[in-house]
Design an enzyme around this catalytic site. Structure first.
Site, short mmCIF file in Angstrom:
data_model
loop_
_atom_site.label_atom_id
_atom_site.label_comp_id
_atom_site.label_asym_id
_atom_site.label_seq_id
_atom_site.Cartn_x
_atom_site.Cartn_y
_atom_site.Cartn_z
N GLU A 67 2.03 -5.03 -3.91
CA GLU A 67 0.70 -4.62 -3.43
C GLU A 67 -0.09 -5.79 -2.85
O GLU A 67 -1.14 -6.18 -3.38
CB GLU A 67 -0.09 -3.95 -4.56
CG GLU A 67 0.62 -2.73 -5.13
CD GLU A 67 -0.25 -1.90 -6.06
OE1 GLU A 67 -1.34 -2.35 -6.42
OE2 GLU A 67 0.17 -0.78 -6.43
N GLU B 271 6.43 2.51 -8.10
CA GLU B 271 5.50 2.82 -9.19
C GLU B 271 4.91 4.20 -8.99
O GLU B 271 4.56 4.58 -7.87
CB GLU B 271 4.30 1.84 -9.23
CG GLU B 271 4.59 0.52 -9.85
CD GLU B 271 3.36 -0.39 -9.90
OE1 GLU B 271 2.23 0.11 -10.12
OE2 GLU B 271 3.54 -1.60 -9.69
C1 BG6 Z 1 -0.42 -0.90 -9.64
C2 BG6 Z 1 -0.11 -2.31 -10.01
O1 BG6 Z 1 -1.40 -0.91 -8.66
O2 BG6 Z 1 -1.01 -0.06 -10.58
C3 BG6 Z 1 0.05 -2.55 -11.51
O3 BG6 Z 1 1.04 -2.77 -9.34
C4 BG6 Z 1 -1.02 -1.77 -12.25
O4 BG6 Z 1 -0.02 -3.93 -11.74
C5 BG6 Z 1 -0.81 -0.27 -11.96
O5 BG6 Z 1 -1.01 -2.02 -13.63
C6 BG6 Z 1 -1.75 0.67 -12.69
O6 BG6 Z 1 -3.09 0.39 -12.38
P1 BG6 Z 1 -4.11 -0.08 -13.49
O7 BG6 Z 1 -5.23 -0.71 -12.78
O8 BG6 Z 1 -4.50 1.13 -14.25
O9 BG6 Z 1 -3.35 -1.05 -14.34
#
Ligand code: BG6
Length: 479
Positions: A171, A373
């Site tokens: 990202e 993800e």
């Molecule tokens: C993604 C990132 O954007 O989302 C992770 O690559 C992150 O590092 C994940 O943990 C979930 O988002 P958040 O802000 O709830 O941790």
């Protein structure tokens, strides 16, 4: 709702993800090895939920063998994490390796391979060394771009023969958007020009590392490939009226095509240059750099997909005295009646998987991609424990099933998606939210020495991997 049986395509990867800084903790970290995230935590701890941060995280550094046994138990074939740049070196200018940390990385990779799990390794998941942030302004500096390439070379020298899946960044748009565009993260400086320069320099760094990998390592390791993990948002206009469609187009240009186009197609959209000039926020570049970007495209892409983005044309006037922000062209739109994950504040709309799958097929040459993800963070998950202490996270199972269902539909229609990685393997530390929202298949019990326990979703995932089948809602798209 009536259910429908779904079947995974042959060889489709089902894995799980995390990152170095969100799991490892600071064991054996030298004082000067702070990353940007560590500095943020040290400088503004008050904003981190309940004071938790990267200090101990899940203590993966000391407990990776235990965690890898959980991966094996679940049947994961692929695990994605990162190498922490700030810890991998003891001298960032000359790329002198920290043997202790490098040895730990080697052990993790070997332990994964020994247990039949392919490591997928990312070189930067926000872990830029803090000293480079303070001394050179981080990714705003072209010198830092070159230091990143030196670091990448040291990593490839050591592990290119063991790891087949490489990613340059996770990202790459996120930190500078939060820091320099929206000023909601430390050090809270609004500066659109810096935002643009970080965007460009990361794209250049990506191309230079891809070049290095292709020139020096790819021929010796034929099965290896290098990509980048992007987080394009699937943008939906409020309506089909031209002004709303234009708003969505502008959002897409500034936040999605900013990285998708140069990294996959090798070229920035022309409109972007015009807009940067118009709003006096052009990044500094030269023809040679554009040529490097053009000639060094990624082999495949990882895509993080969580929620849709909805926008509408502006209904209020833009204040001309504020610095330029792409919001000049749009406003956020909340779809009435939308389904929400209230803990994270993100809309749940599984069709994003299908819509993105078709877009990448049609607009990006059907390049190979994987979902790197997708997942659901839930607060106070311990309230869902059954009498045996197992978290009954049926909401997560439904979330995964629905997203997978739509993804498979995109694949049926020809999209070249090779896998799905859940965020996350265990609960871990989020930027600022720390352990508030839990994402893992495996629970980390903070009240019990960070004890690990599989959630219901972990058993479900295990069954999915074994049978390669699952059930999803039979909504109107599946007759
Ligand atoms: C993604 C990132 O954007 O989302 C992770 O690559 C992150 O590092 C994940 O943990 C979930 O988002 P958040 O802000 O709830 O941790």
């Amino acid at each position: 709702m009536e259910k429908i049986g779904m079947q995974l395509p042959d060889h489709f990867i089902i894995g799980a993800a995390s990152s170095a800084w969100q799991t490892e903790g600071w064991s054996s970290k030298k004082d000067f090895q702070d990353s940007y995230l560590d500095l943020w935590y040290k400088n503004h701890r008050e904003v981190w939920h309940n004071g938790y941060g990267p200090t101990i995280a899940t203590d993966f550094y000391n407990r990776y063998k235990e965690d890898i046994q959980f991966m094996k138990e679940i049947g994961l074939t692929h695990y994605r994490t990162s190498i922490n740049w700030s810890r991998f070196l003891i001298d960032y200018e000359h790329a002198v390796v920290d043997e202790e940390y490098a040895n730990y990385i080697e052990n993790v990779i070997d332990e994964l391979l020994k247990n039949g799990i392919e490591p997928m390794i990312c070189l930067e998941h926000y872990e830029i060394p803090g000293v480079l942030f303070e001394k050179y302004g981080g990714w705003g500096s072209k010198h830092v771009v070159d230091l990143f390439v030196k670091y990448a070379e040291k990593v490839f020298e050591r592990y290119a023969h063991k790891v087949k899946w490489w990613f340059t960044f996770n990202e790459p748009i996120v930190i500078q958007t939060r820091v320099y565009l929206d000023a909601v993260r430390w050090p809270y400086e609004q500066n659109t020009k810096k935002w643009m320069q970080w965007n460009f320099n990361k794209t250049l760094a990506n191309a230079k590392v891809v070049q290095l990998f292709h020139q020096s390592y790819a021929s010796q390791h034929k099965e290896s490939k290098i990509g980048v993990i992007l987080n394009p948002e699937v943008v939906y206009p409020r309506s089909s009226a031209p002004h709303d469609i234009e708003a969505a187009k502008m959002y897409d240009l500034f936040f999605n095509r900013m990285f998708l186009d140069p990294m996959i197609k090798g070229e920035y959209p022309n409109e972007l240059f015009d807009l940067m000039q118009k709003h006096d926020c052009s990044f500094e570049y030269n023809d040679e750099e554009l040529q490097i970007i053009k000639e060094n495209k990624v082999d495949f892409v990882g895509i993080n997909l969580y929620m849709p983005k909805r926008v509408k044309a502006r209904t209020t006037a833009w204040n001309p005295n504020t610095p330029f922000h792409p919001e000049f062209y749009y406003e956020h739109f909340e779809l009435p009646g939308r389904k929400m994950n209230p803990y994270r504040g993100w809309e749940i709309y599984p069709k994003i998987m299908y819509d993105f799958a078709i877009r990448i097929k049609e607009e990006y040459g059907n390049i190979e991609w994987i979902v790197t993800e997708n997942g659901m963070g839930v607060e106070n998950e311990h309230r869902f424990k059954d009498k045996n202490g197992v978290i009954q996270d049926d909401y997560r199972i439904e979330f995964i099933s629905e997203h997978l269902k739509w993804l498979l539909r995109g694949i049926e229609e020809g999209s070249n998606c090779k896998g799905y990685m859940l965020w996350a393997f265990t609960d871990n530390v989020s930027p600022m939210n720390a352990f508030k929202n839990r994402y893992g298949l495996v629970e980390i019990d903070l009240d019990d020495d960070r004890n690990r326990r599989m959630k219901k979703s972990a058993y479900w995932y295990k069954n999915l991997i074994q049978t390669r089948q699952f059930e999803a809602n039979n909504d109107h798209f599946y007759k």
